[in-house]
Design a protein around this motif. Structure first.
Motif, PDB file in Angstrom:
ATOM      1  N   LEU A  26      11.539 -45.940 -14.692  1.00 40.81           N
ATOM      2  CA  LEU A  26      10.169 -45.091 -14.737  1.00 40.81           C
ATOM      3  C   LEU A  26       9.864 -43.725 -15.198  1.00 40.81           C
ATOM      4  O   LEU A  26       8.941 -43.159 -15.831  1.00 40.81           O
ATOM      5  CB  LEU A  26       9.351 -45.536 -13.563  1.00 40.81           C
ATOM      6  CG  LEU A  26       9.212 -46.864 -13.140  1.00 40.81           C
ATOM      7  CD1 LEU A  26       8.419 -47.099 -11.946  1.00 40.81           C
ATOM      8  CD2 LEU A  26       8.471 -47.705 -14.290  1.00 40.81           C
ATOM      9  N   ARG A  27      11.106 -42.910 -15.013  1.00 39.50           N
ATOM     10  CA  ARG A  27      10.857 -41.254 -14.905  1.00 39.50           C
ATOM     11  C   ARG A  27      10.829 -41.046 -16.377  1.00 39.50           C
ATOM     12  O   ARG A  27      10.183 -40.020 -16.638  1.00 39.50           O
ATOM     13  CB  ARG A  27      12.184 -40.917 -14.457  1.00 39.50           C
ATOM     14  CG  ARG A  27      12.411 -40.926 -12.926  1.00 39.50           C
ATOM     15  CD  ARG A  27      12.193 -39.588 -12.394  1.00 39.50           C
ATOM     16  NE  ARG A  27      11.168 -39.068 -12.479  1.00 39.50           N
ATOM     17  CZ  ARG A  27      10.026 -39.061 -11.533  1.00 39.50           C
ATOM     18  NH1 ARG A  27       9.997 -39.822 -10.568  1.00 39.50           N
ATOM     19  NH2 ARG A  27       8.930 -38.344 -11.815  1.00 39.50           N
ATOM     20  N   GLY A  28      11.140 -41.838 -17.343  1.00 35.94           N
ATOM     21  CA  GLY A  28      10.973 -41.443 -18.876  1.00 35.94           C
ATOM     22  C   GLY A  28       9.661 -41.538 -19.337  1.00 35.94           C
ATOM     23  O   GLY A  28       9.200 -41.255 -20.336  1.00 35.94           O
ATOM     24  N   LEU A  29       8.743 -42.321 -18.300  1.00 38.24           N
ATOM     25  CA  LEU A  29       7.379 -42.732 -19.020  1.00 38.24           C
ATOM     26  C   LEU A  29       6.547 -41.362 -18.424  1.00 38.24           C
ATOM     27  O   LEU A  29       5.294 -41.757 -18.802  1.00 38.24           O
ATOM     28  CB  LEU A  29       7.105 -44.126 -18.239  1.00 38.24           C
ATOM     29  CG  LEU A  29       7.971 -45.212 -18.834  1.00 38.24           C
ATOM     30  CD1 LEU A  29       7.550 -46.477 -18.052  1.00 38.24           C
ATOM     31  CD2 LEU A  29       7.993 -45.507 -20.469  1.00 38.24           C
ATOM     32  N   VAL A  30       6.565 -40.859 -17.695  1.00 36.74           N
ATOM     33  CA  VAL A  30       5.783 -39.885 -16.891  1.00 36.74           C
ATOM     34  C   VAL A  30       5.396 -38.770 -17.932  1.00 36.74           C
ATOM     35  O   VAL A  30       5.875 -38.365 -18.671  1.00 36.74           O
ATOM     36  CB  VAL A  30       6.347 -39.240 -15.534  1.00 36.74           C
ATOM     37  CG1 VAL A  30       6.722 -40.218 -14.466  1.00 36.74           C
ATOM     38  CG2 VAL A  30       7.363 -38.177 -15.945  1.00 36.74           C
ATOM     39  N   ALA A  31       3.941 -38.538 -17.658  1.00 35.65           N
ATOM     40  CA  ALA A  31       3.200 -37.586 -18.292  1.00 35.65           C
ATOM     41  C   ALA A  31       3.364 -37.646 -19.719  1.00 35.65           C
ATOM     42  O   ALA A  31       3.822 -36.863 -20.768  1.00 35.65           O
ATOM     43  CB  ALA A  31       3.768 -36.093 -18.263  1.00 35.65           C
ATOM     44  N   ARG A  32       3.251 -39.147 -20.232  1.00 35.29           N
ATOM     45  CA  ARG A  32       3.184 -39.379 -21.749  1.00 35.29           C
ATOM     46  C   ARG A  32       2.136 -40.270 -22.048  1.00 35.29           C
ATOM     47  O   ARG A  32       1.835 -41.259 -21.279  1.00 35.29           O
ATOM     48  CB  ARG A  32       4.495 -40.052 -22.150  1.00 35.29           C
ATOM     49  CG  ARG A  32       5.777 -39.037 -22.063  1.00 35.29           C
ATOM     50  CD  ARG A  32       6.900 -39.913 -22.414  1.00 35.29           C
ATOM     51  NE  ARG A  32       8.172 -39.351 -22.355  1.00 35.29           N
ATOM     52  CZ  ARG A  32       8.727 -38.552 -23.190  1.00 35.29           C
ATOM     53  NH1 ARG A  32       8.023 -38.063 -24.483  1.00 35.29           N
ATOM     54  NH2 ARG A  32       9.690 -37.789 -23.164  1.00 35.29           N
ATOM     55  N   PRO A  33       1.430 -40.101 -23.049  1.00 39.26           N
ATOM     56  CA  PRO A  33       0.364 -41.390 -23.211  1.00 39.26           C
ATOM     57  C   PRO A  33       0.907 -42.551 -23.575  1.00 39.26           C
ATOM     58  O   PRO A  33       1.823 -42.823 -24.391  1.00 39.26           O
ATOM     59  CB  PRO A  33      -0.548 -40.764 -24.753  1.00 39.26           C
ATOM     60  CG  PRO A  33       0.099 -39.191 -24.724  1.00 39.26           C
ATOM     61  CD  PRO A  33       1.535 -39.182 -23.900  1.00 39.26           C
ATOM     62  N   LEU A  34       0.181 -43.590 -22.661  1.00 41.04           N
ATOM     63  CA  LEU A  34       1.003 -44.992 -22.622  1.00 41.04           C
ATOM     64  C   LEU A  34       0.186 -45.678 -23.545  1.00 41.04           C
ATOM     65  O   LEU A  34      -1.236 -45.665 -23.534  1.00 41.04           O
ATOM     66  CB  LEU A  34       1.090 -45.374 -21.301  1.00 41.04           C
ATOM     67  CG  LEU A  34       2.068 -44.634 -20.335  1.00 41.04           C
ATOM     68  CD1 LEU A  34       2.058 -45.204 -19.061  1.00 41.04           C
ATOM     69  CD2 LEU A  34       3.535 -44.592 -20.950  1.00 41.04           C
ATOM     70  N   PRO A  35       0.476 -46.648 -24.247  1.00 41.38           N
ATOM     71  CA  PRO A  35      -0.282 -47.687 -25.258  1.00 41.38           C
ATOM     72  C   PRO A  35      -1.344 -48.451 -24.377  1.00 41.38           C
ATOM     73  O   PRO A  35      -1.046 -49.217 -23.411  1.00 41.38           O
ATOM     74  CB  PRO A  35       0.625 -48.654 -25.368  1.00 41.38           C
ATOM     75  CG  PRO A  35       1.832 -48.582 -24.931  1.00 41.38           C
ATOM     76  CD  PRO A  35       2.100 -47.268 -24.335  1.00 41.38           C
ATOM     77  N   GLU A  41       4.949 -33.516 -21.073  1.00 43.05           N
ATOM     78  CA  GLU A  41       3.452 -32.875 -21.310  1.00 43.05           C
ATOM     79  C   GLU A  41       2.550 -33.759 -22.081  1.00 43.05           C
ATOM     80  O   GLU A  41       2.883 -34.022 -23.127  1.00 43.05           O
ATOM     81  CB  GLU A  41       3.353 -31.546 -21.629  1.00 43.05           C
ATOM     82  CG  GLU A  41       1.884 -31.053 -21.815  1.00 43.05           C
ATOM     83  CD  GLU A  41       1.872 -29.485 -21.948  1.00 43.05           C
ATOM     84  OE1 GLU A  41       0.629 -28.978 -22.332  1.00 43.05           O
ATOM     85  OE2 GLU A  41       2.920 -28.853 -21.915  1.00 43.05           O
ATOM     86  N   ALA A  42       1.399 -34.149 -21.661  1.00 44.88           N
ATOM     87  CA  ALA A  42       0.635 -35.152 -22.237  1.00 44.88           C
ATOM     88  C   ALA A  42      -0.957 -34.530 -22.337  1.00 44.88           C
ATOM     89  O   ALA A  42      -1.344 -34.208 -21.447  1.00 44.88           O
ATOM     90  CB  ALA A  42       0.540 -36.464 -21.603  1.00 44.88           C
ATOM     91  N   GLY A  43      -1.392 -34.598 -23.675  1.00 43.63           N
ATOM     92  CA  GLY A  43      -2.710 -34.317 -23.732  1.00 43.63           C
ATOM     93  C   GLY A  43      -3.591 -35.717 -23.842  1.00 43.63           C
ATOM     94  O   GLY A  43      -3.352 -36.399 -24.855  1.00 43.63           O
ATOM     95  N   LEU A  44      -4.624 -35.995 -23.087  1.00 37.64           N
ATOM     96  CA  LEU A  44      -4.987 -37.225 -22.761  1.00 37.64           C
ATOM     97  C   LEU A  44      -6.737 -37.321 -22.865  1.00 37.64           C
ATOM     98  O   LEU A  44      -7.319 -36.355 -22.577  1.00 37.64           O
ATOM     99  CB  LEU A  44      -4.834 -37.595 -21.390  1.00 37.64           C
ATOM    100  CG  LEU A  44      -3.381 -37.595 -20.991  1.00 37.64           C
ATOM    101  CD1 LEU A  44      -3.374 -37.780 -19.448  1.00 37.64           C
ATOM    102  CD2 LEU A  44      -2.687 -38.877 -21.478  1.00 37.64           C
ATOM    103  N   HIS A  45      -7.153 -38.265 -24.115  1.00 37.80           N
ATOM    104  CA  HIS A  45      -8.409 -38.398 -24.196  1.00 37.80           C
ATOM    105  C   HIS A  45      -9.023 -39.732 -23.774  1.00 37.80           C
ATOM    106  O   HIS A  45      -8.086 -40.575 -23.057  1.00 37.80           O
ATOM    107  CB  HIS A  45      -8.378 -38.633 -25.832  1.00 37.80           C
ATOM    108  CG  HIS A  45      -8.096 -37.261 -26.633  1.00 37.80           C
ATOM    109  ND1 HIS A  45      -8.803 -36.252 -27.131  1.00 37.80           N
ATOM    110  CD2 HIS A  45      -6.661 -37.094 -27.033  1.00 37.80           C
ATOM    111  CE1 HIS A  45      -7.902 -35.426 -27.585  1.00 37.80           C
ATOM    112  NE2 HIS A  45      -6.776 -35.751 -27.702  1.00 37.80           N
ATOM    113  N   ALA A  46     -10.041 -39.993 -23.900  1.00 36.01           N
ATOM    114  CA  ALA A  46     -10.909 -41.241 -23.201  1.00 36.01           C
ATOM    115  C   ALA A  46     -10.011 -42.296 -23.654  1.00 36.01           C
ATOM    116  O   ALA A  46      -9.948 -42.411 -24.963  1.00 36.01           O
ATOM    117  CB  ALA A  46     -12.414 -40.821 -23.703  1.00 36.01           C
ATOM    118  N   GLY A  47      -9.890 -43.429 -22.868  1.00 37.41           N
ATOM    119  CA  GLY A  47      -9.406 -44.518 -23.198  1.00 37.41           C
ATOM    120  C   GLY A  47      -7.805 -44.475 -22.889  1.00 37.41           C
ATOM    121  O   GLY A  47      -7.126 -45.537 -23.126  1.00 37.41           O
ATOM    122  N   ASP A  48      -7.013 -43.317 -22.794  1.00 34.87           N
ATOM    123  CA  ASP A  48      -5.549 -43.021 -22.606  1.00 34.87           C
ATOM    124  C   ASP A  48      -5.162 -43.333 -21.215  1.00 34.87           C
ATOM    125  O   ASP A  48      -5.852 -43.090 -20.273  1.00 34.87           O
ATOM    126  CB  ASP A  48      -5.293 -41.848 -23.035  1.00 34.87           C
ATOM    127  CG  ASP A  48      -5.258 -41.455 -24.406  1.00 34.87           C
ATOM    128  OD1 ASP A  48      -5.336 -42.311 -25.296  1.00 34.87           O
ATOM    129  OD2 ASP A  48      -5.097 -40.174 -24.882  1.00 34.87           O
TER     130      ASP A  48
END
Length: 313
Positions: free
Chosen positions: A140-149, A95-102
């Motif tokens: 790729l599965r470990g990257l889903v629904a995570r804020p990425l740099p 679960e990711a909480g995403l802000h502007a720029g994410d």
């Protein structure tokens, strides 16, 4: 052409949005506050094998279930840039909480839930066909629904590209589409491969493109350094200066031209910024790596047809 809910009566807007997203994106169950004035807008860029969707919408919850996946699945990996608002995305117990720029990654072949939690949200979504992305799903599965740099390196380049697509969508013509699609796919592939530790899975040409993107990201992060040199850039990436020049030659522009052009772009932006009105022209040139005012003035005039002072507000 942008499509807007404001062209419809209030009572029809949410159903219109459900139909639009089911047709152009993927079917989901969409719920919104029935008492609220629902607003939404959408634009789409067809870019050869990939496409981008530019969306704005009021607070809502969107849920994709196994049943909906069985009904329709384009088999996309989606890289999304949040431009405005706050979003929550859940997939594969992440679960990711995403802000502007994410930036965030998800795929259409697994259930997900997305929610715009507050006021209007804006998102740019890059849809990458699974068969066209040369990376193993398991990586790729470990990257889903995570804020990425998204504020350095390849992530910064990708976020900037997606934001630029959104801003320039009305002015883009069909002839540019295949080139944009190739650039978008290459940026996203390099970005995701680096995060997933899957560079070895890329074909040789794609690995070279990924390396060039990392080099460009490094250069952009060090433009302000007057001592930035080919040897410095090459050493930071464990390659020879000769191979560094080969990378840029294959890209159609020398390293020196790339550095000079980007420095001048940054200077032009600063010159047009009213907040920097008290900063001298020479100081602006120096802050972006030009060693002296005369060389800065000559380069700027050659690039833009006039002295730097002409670009002040």
């Amino acid at each position: 052409m942008e499509m807007r809910s404001s062209d419809l009566p209030p009572g029809e807007r949410l159903d219109w949005w459900r139909d639009l997203t089911a047709r152009d994106l993927v079917p989901t169950r969409i719920a919104a506050d029935p008492e609220a004035d629902f607003q939404a807008a959408a634009d789409r860029l067809e870019m050869g094998a990939v496409q981008a969707s530019i969306l704005r919408f009021s607070a809502l919850r969107s849920t994709r279930t196994y049943r909906l996946i069985q009904h329709s699945d384009p088999e996309w990996w989606v890289v999304a840039l949040v431009r405005t608002g706050f979003l929550r995305l859940e997939q594969d117990r992440n679960e990711a909480g995403l802000h502007a720029g994410d930036l965030v990654l998800y795929d259409t072949s697994h259930p997900f839930e997305a929610e715009a939690c507050r006021a209007e949200a804006g998102v740019v979504m890059l849809h990458l066909p699974r068969h066209a992305l040369p990376l193993p799903d398991r990586k790729l599965r470990g990257l889903v629904a995570r804020p990425l740099p998204s504020r350095s390196g390849a992530g910064d380049l990708l976020a900037g590209f997606l934001a630029g697509c959104a801003e320039q969508a009305p002015a883009l013509d069909g002839g540019a589409a295949p080139h944009l699609g190739s650039a978008a796919s290459g940026l996203a592939t390099a970005f995701l491969a680096g995060l997933a530790g899957a560079d070895d899975a890329l074909p040789a040409p794609t690995r070279q493109e990924a390396l060039l993107l990392r080099v460009k990201a490094f250069v952009l992060a060090h433009l302000h350094e007057p001592d930035l040199s080919p040897s410095t850039v090459a050493a930071a990436h464990h390659i020879s200066v000769r191979y560094l020049h080969h990378l840029f030659h294959e890209d159609g522009q020398s390293l020196g031209a790339f550095v000079r052009t980007r420095r001048l772009e940054r200077c032009r932006n600063d010159l047009a910024d009213p907040r920097l009105a008290k900063t001298t022209v020479a100081e602006i040139g120096a802050r972006w790596g030009f060693r002296d005012a005369s060389s800065f003035n000559r380069a700027f005039k050659a690039a833009y047809g006039g002295p730097p002072g002409d670009h002040r507000p």
